[in-house]
Motif scaffolding. Structure first.
Motif, PDB file in Angstrom:
ATOM      1  N   VAL A  43      39.089  41.626  42.760  1.00  0.00           N
ATOM      2  CA  VAL A  43      38.656  43.034  42.689  1.00  0.00           C
ATOM      3  C   VAL A  43      39.161  43.788  43.925  1.00  0.00           C
ATOM      4  O   VAL A  43      39.641  44.926  43.830  1.00  0.00           O
ATOM      5  CB  VAL A  43      37.114  43.134  42.580  1.00  0.00           C
ATOM      6  CG1 VAL A  43      36.659  44.583  42.599  1.00  0.00           C
ATOM      7  CG2 VAL A  43      36.619  42.448  41.318  1.00  0.00           C
ATOM      8  N   VAL A  45      41.806  43.133  45.761  1.00  0.00           N
ATOM      9  CA  VAL A  45      43.262  43.355  45.636  1.00  0.00           C
ATOM     10  C   VAL A  45      43.529  44.522  44.669  1.00  0.00           C
ATOM     11  O   VAL A  45      44.411  45.358  44.917  1.00  0.00           O
ATOM     12  CB  VAL A  45      43.962  42.052  45.175  1.00  0.00           C
ATOM     13  CG1 VAL A  45      45.418  42.313  44.794  1.00  0.00           C
ATOM     14  CG2 VAL A  45      43.884  40.999  46.289  1.00  0.00           C
ATOM     15  N   ALA A  46      42.742  44.581  43.576  1.00  0.00           N
ATOM     16  CA  ALA A  46      42.920  45.678  42.595  1.00  0.00           C
ATOM     17  C   ALA A  46      42.610  47.031  43.240  1.00  0.00           C
ATOM     18  O   ALA A  46      43.348  48.000  43.064  1.00  0.00           O
ATOM     19  CB  ALA A  46      42.013  45.445  41.390  1.00  0.00           C
ATOM     20  N   HIS A  47      41.521  47.091  44.005  1.00  0.00           N
ATOM     21  CA  HIS A  47      41.157  48.354  44.673  1.00  0.00           C
ATOM     22  C   HIS A  47      42.211  48.738  45.717  1.00  0.00           C
ATOM     23  O   HIS A  47      42.560  49.910  45.850  1.00  0.00           O
ATOM     24  CB  HIS A  47      39.788  48.213  45.347  1.00  0.00           C
ATOM     25  CG  HIS A  47      38.648  48.409  44.400  1.00  0.00           C
ATOM     26  ND1 HIS A  47      38.179  49.652  44.030  1.00  0.00           N
ATOM     27  CD2 HIS A  47      37.879  47.533  43.731  1.00  0.00           C
ATOM     28  CE1 HIS A  47      37.182  49.520  43.174  1.00  0.00           C
ATOM     29  NE2 HIS A  47      36.974  48.241  42.970  1.00  0.00           N
ATOM     30  N   ASP A  50      45.171  50.385  44.351  1.00  0.00           N
ATOM     31  CA  ASP A  50      44.919  51.798  44.064  1.00  0.00           C
ATOM     32  C   ASP A  50      44.915  52.632  45.342  1.00  0.00           C
ATOM     33  O   ASP A  50      45.503  53.705  45.411  1.00  0.00           O
ATOM     34  CB  ASP A  50      43.554  51.962  43.380  1.00  0.00           C
ATOM     35  CG  ASP A  50      43.674  51.828  41.870  1.00  0.00           C
ATOM     36  OD1 ASP A  50      44.776  51.532  41.399  1.00  0.00           O
ATOM     37  OD2 ASP A  50      42.661  52.014  41.179  1.00  0.00           O
ATOM     38  N   ASP A  55      50.629  45.835  46.837  1.00  0.00           N
ATOM     39  CA  ASP A  55      50.138  44.566  46.307  1.00  0.00           C
ATOM     40  C   ASP A  55      51.049  43.458  46.810  1.00  0.00           C
ATOM     41  O   ASP A  55      52.017  43.087  46.148  1.00  0.00           O
ATOM     42  CB  ASP A  55      50.118  44.580  44.779  1.00  0.00           C
ATOM     43  CG  ASP A  55      49.696  43.218  44.246  1.00  0.00           C
ATOM     44  OD1 ASP A  55      49.169  42.395  45.022  1.00  0.00           O
ATOM     45  OD2 ASP A  55      49.905  42.966  43.044  1.00  0.00           O
TER      46      ASP A  55
ATOM     47  N   MET B 126      39.298  46.412  36.659  1.00  0.00           N
ATOM     48  CA  MET B 126      38.505  45.944  37.810  1.00  0.00           C
ATOM     49  C   MET B 126      38.246  47.106  38.767  1.00  0.00           C
ATOM     50  O   MET B 126      37.130  47.318  39.222  1.00  0.00           O
ATOM     51  CB  MET B 126      39.261  44.853  38.572  1.00  0.00           C
ATOM     52  CG  MET B 126      39.263  43.509  37.896  1.00  0.00           C
ATOM     53  SD  MET B 126      40.359  42.407  38.793  1.00  0.00           S
ATOM     54  CE  MET B 126      39.814  40.824  38.201  1.00  0.00           C
ATOM     55  N   ALA B 127      39.298  47.849  39.051  1.00  0.00           N
ATOM     56  CA  ALA B 127      39.164  48.966  39.986  1.00  0.00           C
ATOM     57  C   ALA B 127      38.333  50.084  39.360  1.00  0.00           C
ATOM     58  O   ALA B 127      37.663  50.841  40.062  1.00  0.00           O
ATOM     59  CB  ALA B 127      40.541  49.488  40.397  1.00  0.00           C
TER      60      ALA B 127
END
Lengths: 82, 243
Positions: A43, A45-47, A50, A55, B126-127
């Motif tokens: 989570v 890494v995903a944030h 953004d 990445d 997820m984000a």
């Protein structure tokens, strides 16, 4: 916000959202002892993708997952520089 | 407005799902190798007031290109809420006569590609704090069908993928489900003889074959708020063929 402050801020936010007790954050903290499991890191890494548009784990080179929080932050700081 | 990616969305079941989701209020991005006149016609209706049904050309067998595709979709459309893994190839034939490359390419498109696409689009979910994945499987994934061994293997794989991924991402508010259509009257079954289709209908509890809209309705249900506590299931839509 710097890369470091963005990462720390996201860790705190995810800890609240996922109801995790996390250790005091410092560079030498082993990620295994942070209170985050692999899903929390996914989570994070995903944030960060953004927030920072970065990445490092999806780059062409094979990257070992960092051992400490300091290594994790350095990986993103290096990716931001290149 | 929630954005949903539908693979194989230019024709057949994929287009039916895309249109149904647009009608239900979603913004849909249909992915396929090329557009079709059916898709263009659907876009004319769907996009009359605001753009709701988009098309992006991409060959999903290009596994290495999927990361860049998702990056482009994120840049263009923002957060993606849902994914319908529908694109598949249904080559039939006796296994002992099949070419190895044909087996590999079918597994690549039907199984590896949706798994990799899910991996990259999951990040958006997820984000975003939640999301939906619906994998289009098939009843042949659990009943078997002569001449469809490779296709059946890929569809059974999607069920295992669905169940494990549902457990993995459930705590993030992301549901992962499968729909298992029976034989539908689409291009994929166009080579099937009418007498064969009649037999399938006769052997089904409801004495008919399911239609594209039935499967599209099931996908819409799983995509919606009413299915918020449903994850890891296989929703069979086969007019009672396998009961």
């Amino acid at each position: 916000m710097t890369v470091r402050s963005t990462i720390l801020s996201e860790i705190y936010k995810i800890a609240v959202a996922q109801k995790r007790d996390i250790s005091t954050l410092h560079d030498d903290l082993p990620l295994m002892d942070s209170g985050f499991d692999s899903l929390c890191f996914a989570v994070l890494v995903a944030h960060l993708e953004d927030d920072l548009g970065l990445d490092p784990f999806s780059s062409a080179e094979e990257i070992e997952f960092p051992v400490t929080l300091g290594d994790f932050i350095a990986l993103y700081e290096n990716a931001a520089r290149t | 407005m929630y954005k949903i990616v539908v693979t194989g969305g230019s024709r057949g079941l994929g287009l039916g799902i895309a249109v149904r989701l647009v009608e239900a209020g979603y913004e849909v991005i249909a992915i396929a190798r090329k557009s079709t006149k059916e898709l263009v016609a659907a876009q004319e209706v769907a996009n009359r007031d605001t753009p709701r049904l988009h098309f992006r050309a991409f060959d999903l067998s290009d596994i290495d290109g999927i990361a860049a595709l998702v990056k482009q979709l994120r840049a263009e459309f923002g957060k993606v809420y849902g994914l319908v893994n529908n694109a598949a190839v249904g080559t039939s034939g006796i296994l002992s006569n099949a070419r190895v490359e044909q087996i590999q390419s079918q597994i690549q498109l039907n199984t590896v590609s949706p798994i990799v696409l899910s991996k990259f689009l999951l990040r958006s979910m997820m984000a975003g704090g939640g999301g939906r994945i619906v994998n289009v499987s098939s009843i042949v994934g659990f009943t078997g069908y002569s001449g469809l061994s490779v296709y059946s293997a890929t569809k059974a794989a999607m069920i295992g993928f669905t169940k494990s991924l549902a457990r993995e991402v459930g705590q993030l508010g992301i549901t992962v489900n499968s729909v298992a259509p029976g034989f539908l009257d689409t291009e994929m079954t166009s080579e099937m003889e009418q007498s064969h289709k009649d037999t399938i209908a006769r052997r089904s509890a409801l004495r008919r074959m399911p239609e594209v809209i039935d499967v599209a309705n099931a996908v819409e249900f799983l995509m919606g708020e009413k299915a918020r506590n449903i994850t890891g299931i296989v929703l069979t839509v086969d007019a009672g063929n396998t009961v």
